[in-house]
Design an enzyme around this catalytic site. Sequence first.
Site, PDB file in Angstrom:
ATOM      1  N   TYR A 177     -16.486  16.400 -15.610  1.00 26.55           N
ATOM      2  CA  TYR A 177     -16.955  15.018 -15.594  1.00 26.55           C
ATOM      3  C   TYR A 177     -17.998  14.838 -14.475  1.00 26.55           C
ATOM      4  O   TYR A 177     -17.778  15.283 -13.342  1.00 26.55           O
ATOM      5  CB  TYR A 177     -15.750  14.079 -15.403  1.00 26.55           C
ATOM      6  CG  TYR A 177     -16.166  12.658 -15.175  1.00 26.55           C
ATOM      7  CD1 TYR A 177     -16.979  11.989 -16.100  1.00 26.55           C
ATOM      8  CD2 TYR A 177     -15.788  11.968 -14.029  1.00 26.55           C
ATOM      9  CE1 TYR A 177     -17.376  10.680 -15.884  1.00 26.55           C
ATOM     10  CE2 TYR A 177     -16.189  10.652 -13.802  1.00 26.55           C
ATOM     11  CZ  TYR A 177     -16.985  10.025 -14.739  1.00 26.55           C
ATOM     12  OH  TYR A 177     -17.401   8.742 -14.522  1.00 26.55           O
TER      13      TYR A 177
ATOM     14  N   ARG B  65       0.857  -1.195   0.000  1.00 26.70           N
ATOM     15  CA  ARG B  65       0.000   0.000   0.000  1.00 26.70           C
ATOM     16  C   ARG B  65       0.895   1.247   0.000  1.00 26.70           C
ATOM     17  O   ARG B  65       0.642   2.222  -0.684  1.00 26.70           O
ATOM     18  CB  ARG B  65      -0.959   0.005   1.199  1.00 26.70           C
ATOM     19  CG  ARG B  65      -1.720   1.318   1.339  1.00 26.70           C
ATOM     20  CD  ARG B  65      -2.983   1.268   2.199  1.00 26.70           C
ATOM     21  NE  ARG B  65      -2.931   0.375   3.322  1.00 26.70           N
ATOM     22  CZ  ARG B  65      -2.222   0.550   4.438  1.00 26.70           C
ATOM     23  NH1 ARG B  65      -1.487   1.639   4.593  1.00 26.70           N
ATOM     24  NH2 ARG B  65      -2.257  -0.334   5.408  1.00 26.70           N
TER      25      ARG B  65
ATOM     26  N   LYS C  40      -7.887   6.449 -19.272  1.00 34.60           N
ATOM     27  CA  LYS C  40      -8.170   6.944 -20.618  1.00 34.60           C
ATOM     28  C   LYS C  40      -6.908   6.891 -21.496  1.00 34.60           C
ATOM     29  O   LYS C  40      -6.398   5.818 -21.721  1.00 34.60           O
ATOM     30  CB  LYS C  40      -8.742   8.368 -20.514  1.00 34.60           C
ATOM     31  CG  LYS C  40      -9.842   8.506 -19.438  1.00 34.60           C
ATOM     32  CD  LYS C  40     -11.047   7.633 -19.770  1.00 34.60           C
ATOM     33  CE  LYS C  40     -12.259   7.875 -18.909  1.00 34.60           C
ATOM     34  NZ  LYS C  40     -12.281   7.279 -17.589  1.00 34.60           N
TER      35      LYS C  40
ATOM     36  N   ASP D 170      -7.220  18.873 -14.274  1.00 35.65           N
ATOM     37  CA  ASP D 170      -7.528  17.533 -14.767  1.00 35.65           C
ATOM     38  C   ASP D 170      -7.115  17.509 -16.238  1.00 35.65           C
ATOM     39  O   ASP D 170      -7.762  18.116 -17.081  1.00 35.65           O
ATOM     40  CB  ASP D 170      -9.029  17.253 -14.578  1.00 35.65           C
ATOM     41  CG  ASP D 170      -9.423  15.842 -15.003  1.00 35.65           C
ATOM     42  OD1 ASP D 170      -8.729  15.267 -15.859  1.00 35.65           O
ATOM     43  OD2 ASP D 170     -10.455  15.344 -14.505  1.00 35.65           O
TER      44      ASP D 170
HETATM   45  O1  P1T Z   1     -13.211   6.802 -14.240  1.00 33.96           O
HETATM   46  P1  P1T Z   1     -12.060   7.271 -13.416  1.00 33.96           P
HETATM   47  O2  P1T Z   1     -10.754   6.636 -13.801  1.00 33.96           O
HETATM   48  O3  P1T Z   1     -12.316   7.225 -11.947  1.00 33.96           O
HETATM   49  O4  P1T Z   1     -11.829   8.831 -13.785  1.00 33.96           O
HETATM   50  C1  P1T Z   1     -12.793   9.813 -13.531  1.00 33.96           C
HETATM   51  C2  P1T Z   1     -12.644  10.937 -14.519  1.00 33.96           C
HETATM   52  C3  P1T Z   1     -12.001  12.098 -14.146  1.00 33.96           C
HETATM   53  N1  P1T Z   1     -11.821  13.124 -14.990  1.00 33.96           N
HETATM   54  C4  P1T Z   1     -12.255  13.064 -16.254  1.00 33.96           C
HETATM   55  C5  P1T Z   1     -12.059  14.234 -17.167  1.00 33.96           C
HETATM   56  C6  P1T Z   1     -12.925  11.921 -16.716  1.00 33.96           C
HETATM   57  O5  P1T Z   1     -13.346  11.892 -17.982  1.00 33.96           O
HETATM   58  C7  P1T Z   1     -13.132  10.834 -15.826  1.00 33.96           C
HETATM   59  C8  P1T Z   1     -13.866   9.617 -16.246  1.00 33.96           C
HETATM   60  N2  P1T Z   1     -14.665   9.804 -17.364  1.00 33.96           N
HETATM   61  C9  P1T Z   1     -15.458   8.857 -17.955  1.00 33.96           C
HETATM   62  C10 P1T Z   1     -15.603   7.608 -17.480  1.00 33.96           C
HETATM   63  C11 P1T Z   1     -16.173   9.325 -19.151  1.00 33.96           C
HETATM   64  O6  P1T Z   1     -16.675   8.494 -19.925  1.00 33.96           O
HETATM   65  O7  P1T Z   1     -16.215  10.539 -19.355  1.00 33.96           O
END
Ligand code: P1T
Length: 380
Positions: A98, A46, A195, A170
Amino acid sequence: MKFNTKTIHGNQQHDPATGAVMPPIYQTSTYAQKSPGQHKGYEYSRTGNPTRSALENAFASLENGKYGLAFASGLAAIDAVIKLLKPGDEVIATNDLYGGTYRLFTKIFENFGVKFHFIGFGDTQSLSALINDKTKLIWIETPTNPMLNIIDIEAVVKTAKATKILVAVDNTFATPYLQLPLNMGADIVMHSATKYLGGHSDVVMGALVVRDKVLAEKLHFIQNASGAICGPQDSFLVLRGLKTLHVRMQRHCENATVIVDYLERHPRVEKVFWPGLKTHPNHEIAKKQMKDFGGMLSFSTKGNRKADAIKVVENLKLFTLAESLGGVESLCGHPASMTHASIPKAVREKTGVTDSLIRLSVGIEDITDLINDLKQALKL
Ligand code: P1T
């Protein structure tokens, strides 16, 4: 080292134990100690794991930062940033972001006494007007999800720096290939590594990168104390994905350019949202702070009918209808009922997330096949 070399070699070394060129997947939760506290740098996974460390170093290199941290998801990374705050502190965030980030801020952290203001960042006056001595963090997404608005990072930093407020960006949609927020003065860069960084839609992960040692130590403390780390197998996969980031991003951008041109001229399309368009309200800022305009775009269908938008995403075959983005394969989505459904209708419609909006994550397939798919899907 140039960016296209950093994706492969940045802060990387061959495995010291064996010379393995790729870091092994250290699938272990714990590490032998010779005497209590006497170990080889790792005590519990961890707190730290060599495969994760290799990835965290790669993140730091790509974002031109000093310290990288990898988390179980993008939201876990954002969660760690907000845990820097205390009850009574205030955050100013973009109003087009998001849906999951909005949900985390309003449904979790507001209960703990953190106050969030959501505003458009079109001008710095509205930002300045909200700043007071309780303001501790500015949270921006640029390009924003899903409207592809662009926020002038340097202008925000200039406004914040006078008062020592942290600026977090972000950078999920842009990736460090297109823009480097830390170079523009931001304090924290965050990613949903799920992503483009991972790039193959096979991992959920988050990342933070910072330059300041004290801030890094605070975030490491939270990462270890709260425990939302990612595992070694996922760390390995994202590290592998990173090595082609520059090549993938180049093709994502090229394909998006052709698709935008096609959609702009299509009689069934009402409006296309993409920062590379000269008509995009923030095009000049995008040109200033980004290397290219990215593989994400949104568009609405003529007449702005929800049923038409739904029909188009159902018709698309090569573009898979799915949540998420940034993988090698093309995806399409209906933000109002999918990724942004957790934002109240009245709030999301104010920022343009209407029921007729379709979002595309343009993949790296052959552009002819992608255009043909759109052509058949738009025959309503
Ligand atoms: O899904 P996660 O890895 O927890 O990330 C969240 C997140 C944060 N910031 C942005 C700009 C994002 O697009 C996302 C996640 N977005 C999607 C799952 C989507 O389809 O837009």
